[in-house]
Write a protein that holds these residues in place. Sequence first.
Motif, PDB file in Angstrom:
ATOM      1  N   SER A  91       4.344 -13.372  42.903  1.00 47.77           N
ATOM      2  CA  SER A  91       4.677 -12.645  44.134  1.00 47.77           C
ATOM      3  C   SER A  91       3.673 -12.983  45.230  1.00 47.77           C
ATOM      4  O   SER A  91       2.643 -13.623  44.981  1.00 47.77           O
ATOM      5  CB  SER A  91       4.682 -11.125  43.905  1.00 47.77           C
ATOM      6  OG  SER A  91       3.375 -10.600  44.043  1.00 47.77           O
ATOM      7  N   GLN A 120       2.296  -5.939  40.399  1.00 48.90           N
ATOM      8  CA  GLN A 120       2.110  -7.292  40.916  1.00 48.90           C
ATOM      9  C   GLN A 120       0.753  -7.454  41.603  1.00 48.90           C
ATOM     10  O   GLN A 120       0.089  -8.472  41.443  1.00 48.90           O
ATOM     11  CB  GLN A 120       3.236  -7.665  41.892  1.00 48.90           C
ATOM     12  CG  GLN A 120       4.558  -7.940  41.221  1.00 48.90           C
ATOM     13  CD  GLN A 120       4.494  -9.067  40.206  1.00 48.90           C
ATOM     14  OE1 GLN A 120       4.783  -8.863  39.043  1.00 48.90           O
ATOM     15  NE2 GLN A 120       4.116 -10.253  40.609  1.00 48.90           N
ATOM     16  N   ILE A 238      10.002  -3.441  52.335  1.00 52.23           N
ATOM     17  CA  ILE A 238       8.773  -2.742  52.712  1.00 52.23           C
ATOM     18  C   ILE A 238       8.365  -1.710  51.672  1.00 52.23           C
ATOM     19  O   ILE A 238       9.117  -0.778  51.382  1.00 52.23           O
ATOM     20  CB  ILE A 238       8.973  -1.969  54.038  1.00 52.23           C
ATOM     21  CG1 ILE A 238       9.476  -2.900  55.129  1.00 52.23           C
ATOM     22  CG2 ILE A 238       7.715  -1.218  54.414  1.00 52.23           C
ATOM     23  CD1 ILE A 238       8.567  -3.124  56.263  1.00 52.23           C
ATOM     24  N   GLY A 240       4.290  -0.868  51.174  1.00 54.84           N
ATOM     25  CA  GLY A 240       3.290  -0.602  52.213  1.00 54.84           C
ATOM     26  C   GLY A 240       3.595  -1.470  53.422  1.00 54.84           C
ATOM     27  O   GLY A 240       3.317  -1.107  54.559  1.00 54.84           O
ATOM     28  N   GLY A 241       4.153  -2.646  53.142  1.00 51.03           N
ATOM     29  CA  GLY A 241       4.605  -3.502  54.250  1.00 51.03           C
ATOM     30  C   GLY A 241       3.867  -4.818  54.395  1.00 51.03           C
ATOM     31  O   GLY A 241       3.915  -5.433  55.458  1.00 51.03           O
ATOM     32  N   SER A 242       3.210  -5.330  53.314  1.00 49.42           N
ATOM     33  CA  SER A 242       2.394  -6.537  53.523  1.00 49.42           C
ATOM     34  C   SER A 242       3.212  -7.820  53.600  1.00 49.42           C
ATOM     35  O   SER A 242       2.933  -8.680  54.438  1.00 49.42           O
ATOM     36  CB  SER A 242       1.298  -6.652  52.458  1.00 49.42           C
ATOM     37  OG  SER A 242       1.826  -6.893  51.179  1.00 49.42           O
ATOM     38  N   ASN A 243       4.259  -7.959  52.751  1.00 49.94           N
ATOM     39  CA  ASN A 243       5.022  -9.214  52.869  1.00 49.94           C
ATOM     40  C   ASN A 243       5.791  -9.222  54.179  1.00 49.94           C
ATOM     41  O   ASN A 243       5.941 -10.261  54.821  1.00 49.94           O
ATOM     42  CB  ASN A 243       5.889  -9.451  51.623  1.00 49.94           C
ATOM     43  CG  ASN A 243       7.241  -8.768  51.652  1.00 49.94           C
ATOM     44  OD1 ASN A 243       8.198  -9.319  52.150  1.00 49.94           O
ATOM     45  ND2 ASN A 243       7.342  -7.552  51.115  1.00 49.94           N
ATOM     46  N   GLY A 301       7.231  -0.852  43.395  1.00 50.60           N
ATOM     47  CA  GLY A 301       6.429  -1.322  44.528  1.00 50.60           C
ATOM     48  C   GLY A 301       6.865  -0.729  45.862  1.00 50.60           C
ATOM     49  O   GLY A 301       6.193  -0.921  46.877  1.00 50.60           O
ATOM     50  N   GLU A 348      12.132  -4.984  44.250  1.00 53.34           N
ATOM     51  CA  GLU A 348      11.640  -4.731  45.611  1.00 53.34           C
ATOM     52  C   GLU A 348      12.407  -5.613  46.594  1.00 53.34           C
ATOM     53  O   GLU A 348      12.997  -5.146  47.558  1.00 53.34           O
ATOM     54  CB  GLU A 348      10.130  -5.031  45.707  1.00 53.34           C
ATOM     55  CG  GLU A 348       9.216  -4.004  45.049  1.00 53.34           C
ATOM     56  CD  GLU A 348       9.168  -4.146  43.525  1.00 53.34           C
ATOM     57  OE1 GLU A 348       9.641  -5.164  42.988  1.00 53.34           O
ATOM     58  OE2 GLU A 348       8.628  -3.216  42.872  1.00 53.34           O
ATOM     59  N   GLY A 377       9.086 -11.611  45.359  1.00 52.82           N
ATOM     60  CA  GLY A 377       8.600 -11.727  43.988  1.00 52.82           C
ATOM     61  C   GLY A 377       9.718 -11.921  42.983  1.00 52.82           C
ATOM     62  O   GLY A 377      10.886 -11.662  43.272  1.00 52.82           O
TER      63      GLY A 377
END
Length: 500
Positions: A91, A120, A238, A240-243, A301, A348, A377
């Motif tokens: 991921s 992950q 989303i 937390g929203g990092s990708n 996630g 996710e 991922g």
Amino acid sequence: MFFDYARPPSGLGRFGEYGGRFVPESLVPACDEVEREFRAAWGDPSFRSRLERVLSVYAGRPTPVTPAWRLSAELGITLLLKLEDLLHTGSHKINSALGQALLAQRMGKRRLIAETGAGQHGVATATAAAWLGFAATVFMGERDIERQELNVFRMRMLGAEVVPVSTGSRTLKDAISEALRHWVSSVDDSYYCIGSVMGPHPYPWMVREFQRVIGDEARTQCAAELRTGTPDFVVACIGGGSNAAGTFAGFLDTPAQLVGVEAAGGAAVNAGTTGVLHGFRTKVLQDSHGQISEAHSIAAGLDYPGIGSEHAYLADLGRARYVTVDDHEVVKALRKLGGSEGIFCALEFAHAVAWVLRAVEQGEIPPGATVLLTLSGRGDKDMPTLMESTPVTPPQRQQVIVERSWGFVYAVSLMGTTGERLELAGSGRELATSLRRRTDLPVLAGFGVSSPHHAAKAARYADGVVVGSALMLKVLDGAGPEQLGASVASLRAALDTADG
Ligand SMILES: Cc1ncc(COP(=O)(O)O)c(C=O)c1O
């Protein structure tokens, strides 16, 4: 209005009214130190080139952008997938875990602390720690430990300590709280490697910078792949929203519509209000007394009641749109992607696919549109969850079920709602027959039965049928008790006339 991405966010990491640093006094020097060291590292060409090399020779960057041929043809759009699932550990989380681990090394720390939901980020942190010869402690809610068993085992095999968290909803929110508490007491030798664009400043900004490699690469790749240069829609799931933040960073100054897909049960933008959670201000699910509400998602996630501060700001600005999909659509979307493209994705990411399927159907994504999805991922970790929520109950589990049942056994023959089916699922016969061999209790078949024809067919291998949404649809169409009674009677009669 766009951010100037060449610059860090203003003040103490403010994105509009969101972000900031709301931490106990004892963590202020630690956050200051992380910020100072990150600024220095990010401006240091030798740090940047080391990270770039590690991402290339160890993690597997750049990841390809691949056209989803069959799904594109079926939907009448051009769908591109940015394959972060091909990275080492499976991921996008490895991008930021390696960046933060190198930073921790530069700071002279010897131990990484992390929280994880889907496992992950925990696996990525355990991997980075092993690679640098660090110790790793990963906090994980007990509920997530149950549903992401495979990743827990992976972390332990990599030498990490996995600490179960039994407070609250026993999911990601509680794991972060516990990790923050632990960091307070071990700040001298430990670095807190946060898994998403959340937490106190500088984490939301720093994690986005470590993840923007996704968007920067994708922008160049889309320019080569698409006649229009940039896609019409850029979509990511989303938690937390990092990708999503990393992907959006590459397209913020383009006309692309940015869409973040939240789980319906963790919809911080759509159902949340402004509050403080885990050291930063954001949109968060809470009651009128400010008590944080529990989030729910089939994807561990995305089971988070808040959202990264930058996303809250982008939502207010109207630069990005945040939508929701439910668990049911997600499982369907996961199967659809697998069946059309041969890609078994994480639950996710299946949220993003589910929204695209719905948006095409409802005309929100017009025919001929170009859509980029960040495939965050791969789905191996989700196999046990899917085995529970799809009718692949193995014989051993069937045995346990019949031994613990009384009254009747309900054989769910397919994921889906009754009213939708034209034909019964073939797998129902196999399941009901196998259950009947194991028990004298009546075995009832369900999910898919919506007509007397279905009932007659199911009665060849089951003792009865369970009918749900077909009757609900009749109620919605205005049917009263008499008509419902007649429907049930016709189903009952069909069971009796079954020929076998
Ligand atoms: C595969 C995958 N995608 C997405 C997410 C959500 O995290 P984020 O929103 O930070 O990208 C997770 C979190 O564990 C994940 O494992």
